[in-house]
Design a protein around this motif. Structure first.
Motif, PDB file in Angstrom:
ATOM      1  N   PHE A   1       1.158  -1.021   0.027  1.00 18.82           N
ATOM      2  CA  PHE A   1       0.026  -0.018  -0.395  1.00 18.82           C
ATOM      3  C   PHE A   1       0.704   1.291  -0.327  1.00 18.82           C
ATOM      4  CE2 PHE A   1      -3.644  -2.481   1.702  1.00 18.82           C
ATOM      5  CZ  PHE A   1      -4.320  -3.047   0.889  1.00 18.82           C
ATOM      6  N   ILE A   2       1.800   0.927   0.826  1.00 12.92           N
ATOM      7  CA  ILE A   2       2.351   2.544   0.731  1.00 12.92           C
ATOM      8  C   ILE A   2       3.266   2.743  -0.675  1.00 12.92           C
ATOM      9  CG2 ILE A   2       4.760   3.344   2.059  1.00 12.92           C
ATOM     10  CD1 ILE A   2       4.314   1.674   4.314  1.00 12.92           C
ATOM     11  N   SER A   3       4.060   2.124  -1.391  1.00  8.64           N
ATOM     12  CA  SER A   3       4.465   1.540  -2.039  1.00  8.64           C
ATOM     13  C   SER A   3       3.503   2.288  -3.673  1.00  8.64           C
ATOM     14  CB  SER A   3       5.231   0.110  -3.082  1.00  8.64           C
ATOM     15  OG  SER A   3       5.544  -0.382  -1.882  1.00  8.64           O
ATOM     16  N   PHE A   4       2.357   2.139  -3.377  1.00 11.87           N
ATOM     17  CA  PHE A   4       1.095   2.231  -4.265  1.00 11.87           C
ATOM     18  C   PHE A   4       0.487   3.413  -4.027  1.00 11.87           C
ATOM     19  CE2 PHE A   4      -3.457   2.356  -5.630  1.00 11.87           C
ATOM     20  CZ  PHE A   4      -2.759   1.691  -7.232  1.00 11.87           C
ATOM     21  N   TYR A   5       0.753   4.075  -2.795  1.00 13.24           N
ATOM     22  CA  TYR A   5      -0.054   5.252  -2.599  1.00 13.24           C
ATOM     23  C   TYR A   5       0.196   6.479  -2.283  1.00 13.24           C
ATOM     24  CZ  TYR A   5      -4.861   3.378  -2.440  1.00 13.24           C
ATOM     25  OH  TYR A   5      -6.205   2.665  -3.191  1.00 13.24           O
ATOM     26  N   HIS A   6       2.190   6.178  -2.064  1.00 19.11           N
ATOM     27  CA  HIS A   6       3.257   7.229  -1.258  1.00 19.11           C
ATOM     28  C   HIS A   6       4.618   7.090  -2.403  1.00 19.11           C
ATOM     29  CE1 HIS A   6       0.297   8.024   2.166  1.00 19.11           C
ATOM     30  NE2 HIS A   6       0.527   6.798   2.272  1.00 19.11           N
ATOM     31  N   SER A   7       4.118   6.489  -3.597  1.00 17.35           N
ATOM     32  CA  SER A   7       5.321   6.177  -4.561  1.00 17.35           C
ATOM     33  C   SER A   7       6.400   7.324  -4.455  1.00 17.35           C
ATOM     34  CB  SER A   7       5.226   4.923  -5.615  1.00 17.35           C
ATOM     35  OG  SER A   7       3.720   6.436  -6.429  1.00 17.35           O
ATOM     36  N   SER A   8       5.519   8.801  -5.235  1.00 15.07           N
ATOM     37  CA  SER A   8       6.216   9.897  -5.397  1.00 15.07           C
ATOM     38  C   SER A   8       7.490  10.582  -3.648  1.00 15.07           C
ATOM     39  CB  SER A   8       5.832  10.565  -5.550  1.00 15.07           C
ATOM     40  OG  SER A   8       4.596  11.242  -4.473  1.00 15.07           O
ATOM     41  N   TYR A   9       6.531  10.035  -2.650  1.00 17.22           N
ATOM     42  CA  TYR A   9       6.654  10.700  -1.314  1.00 17.22           C
ATOM     43  C   TYR A   9       8.024   9.547  -1.040  1.00 17.22           C
ATOM     44  CZ  TYR A   9       6.852  11.576   3.825  1.00 17.22           C
ATOM     45  OH  TYR A   9       7.062  12.398   4.964  1.00 17.22           O
ATOM     46  N   ILE A  10       7.890   8.171  -0.703  1.00 24.46           N
ATOM     47  CA  ILE A  10       9.051   7.417  -0.603  1.00 24.46           C
ATOM     48  C   ILE A  10      10.274   7.677  -1.354  1.00 24.46           C
ATOM     49  CG2 ILE A  10       7.718   5.685   0.444  1.00 24.46           C
ATOM     50  CD1 ILE A  10       7.707   4.169  -1.522  1.00 24.46           C
ATOM     51  N   ARG A  11      10.297   8.015  -3.287  1.00 19.55           N
ATOM     52  CA  ARG A  11      10.980   8.189  -3.485  1.00 19.55           C
ATOM     53  C   ARG A  11      12.397   9.444  -3.695  1.00 19.55           C
ATOM     54  NH1 ARG A  11       8.916   8.503  -8.984  1.00 19.55           N
ATOM     55  NH2 ARG A  11       7.146   7.502  -8.323  1.00 19.55           N
ATOM     56  N   LYS A  12      11.226  10.240  -2.489  1.00 24.60           N
ATOM     57  CA  LYS A  12      11.427  12.072  -2.655  1.00 24.60           C
ATOM     58  C   LYS A  12      13.116  11.303  -0.986  1.00 24.60           C
ATOM     59  CE  LYS A  12      10.096  16.507  -0.597  1.00 24.60           C
ATOM     60  NZ  LYS A  12       8.943  17.555  -0.090  1.00 24.60           N
ATOM     61  N   TYR A  13      12.081  10.465   0.051  1.00 26.27           N
ATOM     62  CA  TYR A  13      13.383  10.997   0.652  1.00 26.27           C
ATOM     63  C   TYR A  13      13.693   9.024   0.914  1.00 26.27           C
ATOM     64  CZ  TYR A  13      11.117  14.828   2.397  1.00 26.27           C
ATOM     65  OH  TYR A  13      10.040  15.436   2.872  1.00 26.27           O
ATOM     66  N   TRP A  14      14.757   8.941  -0.542  1.00 30.09           N
ATOM     67  CA  TRP A  14      15.111   7.531  -0.547  1.00 30.09           C
ATOM     68  C   TRP A  14      16.048   7.353  -0.255  1.00 30.09           C
ATOM     69  CZ3 TRP A  14      20.083   6.845  -1.680  1.00 30.09           C
ATOM     70  CH2 TRP A  14      21.014   7.454  -1.790  1.00 30.09           C
ATOM     71  N   ILE A  15      17.206   7.874   1.446  1.00 31.30           N
ATOM     72  CA  ILE A  15      17.497   7.184   2.078  1.00 31.30           C
ATOM     73  C   ILE A  15      16.626   6.853   3.065  1.00 31.30           C
ATOM     74  CG2 ILE A  15      19.385   8.077   3.979  1.00 31.30           C
ATOM     75  CD1 ILE A  15      19.955  10.781   2.281  1.00 31.30           C
ATOM     76  N   GLN A  16      15.732   7.000   3.450  1.00 35.62           N
ATOM     77  CA  GLN A  16      14.382   6.681   5.043  1.00 35.62           C
ATOM     78  C   GLN A  16      14.457   5.220   3.938  1.00 35.62           C
ATOM     79  OE1 GLN A  16      15.311  10.111   3.846  1.00 35.62           O
ATOM     80  NE2 GLN A  16      15.717  10.788   6.325  1.00 35.62           N
ATOM     81  N   THR A  17      14.336   4.922   2.741  1.00 35.41           N
ATOM     82  CA  THR A  17      13.467   4.227   2.754  1.00 35.41           C
ATOM     83  C   THR A  17      14.500   2.948   2.564  1.00 35.41           C
ATOM     84  OG1 THR A  17      12.293   5.432   0.743  1.00 35.41           O
ATOM     85  CG2 THR A  17      12.133   3.391   0.181  1.00 35.41           C
ATOM     86  N   VAL A  18      15.248   3.263   1.912  1.00 33.85           N
ATOM     87  CA  VAL A  18      16.464   2.238   1.800  1.00 33.85           C
ATOM     88  C   VAL A  18      16.861   1.548   3.429  1.00 33.85           C
ATOM     89  CG1 VAL A  18      19.181   1.998   1.051  1.00 33.85           C
ATOM     90  CG2 VAL A  18      18.060   3.172   0.093  1.00 33.85           C
ATOM     91  N   LEU A  19      16.810   3.050   4.233  1.00 36.02           N
ATOM     92  CA  LEU A  19      17.171   2.257   5.374  1.00 36.02           C
ATOM     93  C   LEU A  19      15.657   1.003   5.769  1.00 36.02           C
ATOM     94  CD1 LEU A  19      19.631   2.300   7.500  1.00 36.02           C
ATOM     95  CD2 LEU A  19      18.522   4.337   8.706  1.00 36.02           C
ATOM     96  N   SER A  20      14.888   2.162   5.551  1.00 34.20           N
ATOM     97  CA  SER A  20      14.078   1.084   6.275  1.00 34.20           C
ATOM     98  C   SER A  20      13.473  -0.474   5.489  1.00 34.20           C
ATOM     99  CB  SER A  20      12.546   1.644   5.583  1.00 34.20           C
ATOM    100  OG  SER A  20      11.172   0.877   5.583  1.00 34.20           O
ATOM    101  N   VAL A  21      14.025  -0.213   4.155  1.00 33.95           N
ATOM    102  CA  VAL A  21      13.662  -1.760   3.922  1.00 33.95           C
ATOM    103  C   VAL A  21      14.726  -2.441   3.901  1.00 33.95           C
ATOM    104  CG1 VAL A  21      14.242  -2.779   1.269  1.00 33.95           C
ATOM    105  CG2 VAL A  21      12.720  -0.868   1.415  1.00 33.95           C
ATOM    106  N   ALA A  22      15.934  -2.084   4.495  1.00 35.55           N
ATOM    107  CA  ALA A  22      17.207  -3.263   4.771  1.00 35.55           C
ATOM    108  C   ALA A  22      16.657  -3.692   6.260  1.00 35.55           C
ATOM    109  CB  ALA A  22      18.511  -1.876   4.652  1.00 35.55           C
ATOM    110  N   LEU A  23      16.006  -2.249   6.862  1.00 36.42           N
ATOM    111  CA  LEU A  23      15.973  -2.857   8.368  1.00 36.42           C
ATOM    112  C   LEU A  23      14.509  -3.922   8.200  1.00 36.42           C
ATOM    113  CD1 LEU A  23      16.899  -1.654  10.796  1.00 36.42           C
ATOM    114  CD2 LEU A  23      14.445  -0.010  10.584  1.00 36.42           C
TER     115      LEU A  23
END
Lengths: 474, 514
Positions: free
Chosen positions: A166-188
């Motif tokens: 749901f996050i990927s679908f509804y907030h795709s531009s937002y998570i791309r904008k904060y890619w560092i946090q996103t990468v960290l989140s995915v790794a975690l």
């Protein structure tokens, strides 16, 4: 809120050591087997502090259950702000009230620490998701309760995967904008999910009942083809996949049967079959809630996809409906029910008769649950009879090794023996009913198996004679 | 009707006839106890004017204490003048009424859709309903066996259709009153459903009906005539003739308290709102083909879409269909064995109408947006596969897999006895076999006059006629000098059998021993 929490605590704590009368195998596994899981850690701590007792085993679940009720207030508050149900705090209070008296949550809180903890963390996970756009670090923070939820119980893994979707679908531009946090989140998240990647069969293996049903389907298909003289048509018509698809469909539909959900959930051991997961009157509330939610299209669609995904996955793994696997749907159901309850509550000024009638029915449902669950229904169980025998032996004979003849067909009696006698692991002394010998040792066994002339020390007092367990020297 | 409609109508009708008449005597494999009881009572009425208990021209058949409405047996009497007493004859009235039901479902749907105002797709929806009913697993199942509920459903369809027509031309209200009246005497659950539904219809259409004034009197009198037997039984202290069956099956007599009964009724009602029951598993094995529900799985998406269409409807059509469904579940909910496909059979047309609304909506959308043609083609293949699978399961596999549920073996047991009865002074049949006396009367074609002169059916569990005795068998106390032939259930105690009759699944059905 205080009163509701008090009620929640009472309903979860009252006669905790007697209702449900026997500890479930899963409760004992969590409490006695050394494993590095959150429920096991919590349970061990409880046993360490309070000693070996049913109360100690079940208390953590009760506390977590009450905390979940408290958390529901804040969750409903968040949803209230987004759906604009009402400006004041009535709606969150309703949600809290609904959860505090819900048969499903009461029973799970009293008997399944893993799922209770999972639900708590799962609801906790929703808050960072709600605050996603207010603080970019929430992209990372939500992973922690999410991981705690699915490590508390695997049933919460699918909701986490859905949340990612749901996050990927509804907030795709937002998570791309904060890619560092996103990468960290995915790794975690990947790190926390590592144990499941190593053994993916945990996520995909059908349970024993479903495996049996699939084997039976294959046999049935073969028999039908054979009876049809092995014609090409019959080979196509009776492909096992067709019968298996029907089975999958049947299992899926089982989760949506209103009589099970609202009147009698007789499908798994955790629920008392005299009640549904919800009160019958909740059906009305949930329907009204759905009617309200229909106007909020995004929320409605996401909810629908979420429920379907949870149910389809549960049906894919299990031969019969499992209330625990449906647990991720509970918060949503509580919100829906509260929305409906709220609608009825709003009616009270305009139509007193309807309001009074609904309140009367709701009261009847609750009184019935309280009466039957806590007082009337306390059936004797085979494990209960074994328990009495273990306790008798522990009191009168110390912790001498005995042979236990297991007539439970599938329950892990060694754990019960260890728990009730507080003795060593007796696994080596436990034999099945078909596999034991008369060797002069003390035996705990069904009385109908005790041979004539054996010296009997104790016989339990079950109303059903076939369930009586005795202690004898053979 | 336009020519294309007429062709489609005729085609669907022929399909309905074929699916209900083909191999009627052999599929299902055997007559069950209710069919046999209906058959022998009709035979007895034909020969003597009395039922097996010696009641002259009965309105209710006491049978084995389940008080069957006698209408089916009366419908069977003329059939028995033409055909021999056997499976085909006993099932023929049900099959014929099934076909009539399919025909009138078309006309009923047409009239119902007029309630939606100027609905242009009425003919195509009506034809779709007719088709869905013609091929319906639920309807075929109960049209191919002597189930009274099927007769009641058809009378209800005709009565309801006539009622809707009667709103414009009062003459049809006579037909409506008569047909609904017959439905009350055809099956138990209609006795509750039809009055409730009729009251609802009268309330909804009160303006149309009140405009008729005195013209309503005659249909009311006709309807009242059908109620006279009920009043007669009630006033003469024989209420069991009306309520006997209900008292055996109701939750009230099977619950410890009123509280429990109310809870069970709520639960029972909701048990019918089960997709699993409708589309995948069905209930009692005698109520569906193996591995089948009572509706096709492929109907499900159309059914859901149909419900959405119905809920958006703002005309009386929605009210009527919803009340039909909601009230139709009431009789079954009051009983213990739920969900129950026979007690809710009255609902079939309403469910098919909902499905048809979905089918037509999808078909028209696909037709307009050609882009959906490919998925539609694959779905049609899926539907075709569903038909072939169901028909193969019903017409080919069912006899093999479900012989025990259809009480197979009595015919063979009676044949064996008939061939060997010269050797024995007495033939004793175990009561552990379900109501064996009626099967022996039926398959022996035992002369009803002779049977009644011997006392007919007694009000005890033990029965006897000729050299036959039907009672519990205590093997150790029986005579074993070779003069008595015992027909036993597999669960009876016994010595070495001289003959065994088996179900098709290999299990023992009857044990024959001396």
């Amino acid at each position: 809120a205080g009163t509701i929490l008090g009620v929640a605590l009472f309903l979860r704590l009252y006669r905790i050591d007697q209702v449900v009368p026997e500890l479930f195998g899963k409760e004992l596994e969590v409490s006695l087997v050394n494993s590095i899981t959150i429920p096991s850690f919590v349970s061990h701590a409880s046993l360490y502090l309070l000693g070996m007792s049913e109360f100690a085993v079940r208390l953590p679940g009760v506390i977590v259950g009450v905390l979940t009720v408290a958390l529901m207030y804040y969750l409903a508050n968040e949803i209230n702000q987004r759906l604009m149900v009402r400006k004041d705090s009535f709606f969150p209070l309703f949600a809290m009230g609904v959860l505090s008296v819900l048969p499903w949550h009461i029973q799970i809180s009293r008997s399944d620490l893993g799922v209770s903890l999972g639900l708590f963390f799962f609801i906790l996970m929703v808050f960072p998701l709600c605050w996603f756009k207010q603080n970019k670090w929430m992209i990372v923070v939500w992973v922690l309760p999410a991981a705690a939820a699915f490590h508390a119980d695997i049933v919460f893994l699918m909701p986490v995967i859905l949340a990612v979707g749901f996050i990927s679908f509804y907030h795709s531009s937002y998570i791309r904008k904060y890619w560092i946090q996103t990468v960290l989140s995915v790794a975690l998240l990947a790190a926390f999910m590592m144990p499941f990647f190593r053994s993916p069969q945990i996520l995909l293996r059908p349970d024993d009942q479903l495996t049996y049903q699939l084997i039976e389907n294959t046999k049935l298909s073969q028999e039908r083809v054979s009876y049809s003289m092995n014609t090409s048509l019959s080979k196509v018509l009776y492909l096992p996949i067709i019968e298996n698809s029907k089975l999958f469909l049947s299992n899926t539909f089982s989760y949506f049967q209103p009589h099970s959900l609202f009147f009698s959930w007789d499908k798994d051991q955790y629920m008392n079959p005299n009640f549904g997961l919800f009160y019958p009157v909740d059906l009305l509330f949930i329907l009204l809630g759905l009617a309200f939610l229909k106007k909020k299209k995004t929320f409605f669609t996401v909810s629908l996809i979420y429920i379907l995904a949870i149910v389809l996955y549960a049906a894919f793994l299990h031969g019969s409906s499992q209330s625990t696997w449906l647990m991720p749907v509970l918060p949503l159901a509580v919100i829906l029910s509260s929305l409906g309850f709220f609608r009825i509550f709003e009616l009270r000024a305009r139509n007193k008769f309807v309001f009074a009638f609904v309140v009367l029915i709701a009261s009847f449902c609750m009184v019935r649950f309280l009466g039957i669950y806590y007082i009337v229904e306390n059936k004797e169980t085979l494990i209960g009879e074994y328990e009495e025998a273990f306790v008798y032996l522990a009191k009168n004979k110390g912790s001498i090794p005995v042979v236990v003849v297991d007539s439970t067909y599938g329950k892990n009696l060694s754990l019960y023996s260890r728990f009730f006698r507080e003795g060593p692991n007796d696994k080596e002394f436990i034999y099945s009913v078909n596999n034991y010998c008369q060797d002069g040792r003390m035996h705990i066994m069904p009385t109908y198996l005790i041979p004539k002339g054996a010296q009997i020390y104790y016989i339990s007092q079950a109303q059903d004679e076939k369930m009586n367990i005795g202690i004898a020297r053979l | 009707m336009k020519i294309l409609n007429k062709i489609l109508f005729t085609g669907i009708l022929l399909l309905a006839v074929f699916l209900r008449i083909w191999n009627l005597g052999n599929i299902p494999i055997s007559l069950n106890w209710d069919e046999v009881a209906i058959g022998y009572n009709a035979y007895s009425i034909l020969k003597t004017g009395m039922d097996e208990h010696g009641v002259r021209f009965p309105i209710v058949l006491e049978s084995f204490g389940d008080f069957k409405p006698a209408l089916y047996s009366y419908l069977l009497v003329p059939v028995l003048m033409v055909f021999d007493l056997g499976s085909f004859a006993v099932r023929l009235p049900s099959a014929v009424f099934g076909i009539i039901g399919v025909i009138f479902s078309y006309f009923l749907t047409k009239e119902l859709l007029k309630l939606r105002g100027n609905y242009k797709n009425a003919p195509i929806v009506s034809l779709t309903v007719m088709f869905l009913l013609a091929v319906s697993p639920w309807h075929i199942q109960f049209s191919r066996a002597a189930f009274e509920a099927n007769i009641a459903t058809t009378f209800f369809i005709i009565g309801f259709w006539a009622f809707l027509l009667g709103l414009k031309r009062p003459i049809f209200l006579f037909l409506s009153a008569a047909s609904l009246g017959f439905s009350l005497h055809a099956y138990h659950s209609t006795r509750l459903f039809v009055p409730l539904f009729l009251l609802f219809l009268i309330f909804i259409f009160r303006e149309n009906l009140l405009a008729y004034g005195k013209k309503l009197l005659t249909p009311a009198i006709i309807g009242f005539l059908f109620l006279i037997p009920f009043f007669y039984f009630a006033l003469t202290g024989r209420a069991e003739m009306i309520f006997g069956r209900a008292s055996q099956t109701t939750v009230f007599s099977n619950s410890k308290s009123l509280n429990e009964a109310v809870y069970k009724i709520g639960e029972g009602y909701l048990k019918h709102v089960s997709l699993k029951w409708l589309f995948v598993t069905g209930d009692n094995d005698r109520h569906h083909a193996p591995s089948s529900g009572i509706l096709y799985i492929w109907e499900l998406p159309f059914f859901i879409l149909g419900i959405l269409i119905l809920l958006r409807d703002k005309s009386k059509f929605k009210l009527v269909i919803l009340s039909w469904i909601l009230l139709g579940l009431v009789p079954s909910s009051l009983t213990t064995e739920v969900p129950h496909a026979i007690r809710t059979l009255i609902l079939i047309p309403s469910l098919q109408i909902i499905t048809a609304l979905g089918v037509v909506k999808v078909a028209l959308t696909v037709w307009k947006k050609k882009i959906l043609l490919l998925p539609a083609f694959f779905y049609i293949l899926f539907i075709g596969f569903g038909f072939i699978l169901y028909f193969h399961l019903y017409f080919y596999q069912m006899n093999h897999e479900y012989s025990r549920f259809w009480q197979f073996g009595y015919s063979d047991a009676v044949s064996y006895v008939r061939q060997n009865d010269q050797k024995y002074k007495k033939i004793v049949v175990s009561n552990k076999l379900e109501q064996p006396y009626i099967f022996f009367l039926f398959f022996l074609r035992y002369d009803p006059k002779l049977y009644l002169s011997e006392g007919g059916t007694r009000k005890t569990k033990e029965q006897a006629f000729g050299k036959y005795e039907f009672r519990n068998i205590n093997w150790k106390e029986e005579v074993h000098d070779g003069s008595v032939l015992n027909i036993l259930s597999p669960s009876d105690e016994r010595s070495e059998p001289i003959h065994t009759i088996r179900y098709f699944d290999g299990g023992d059905a009857f044990i024959i021993a001396e």
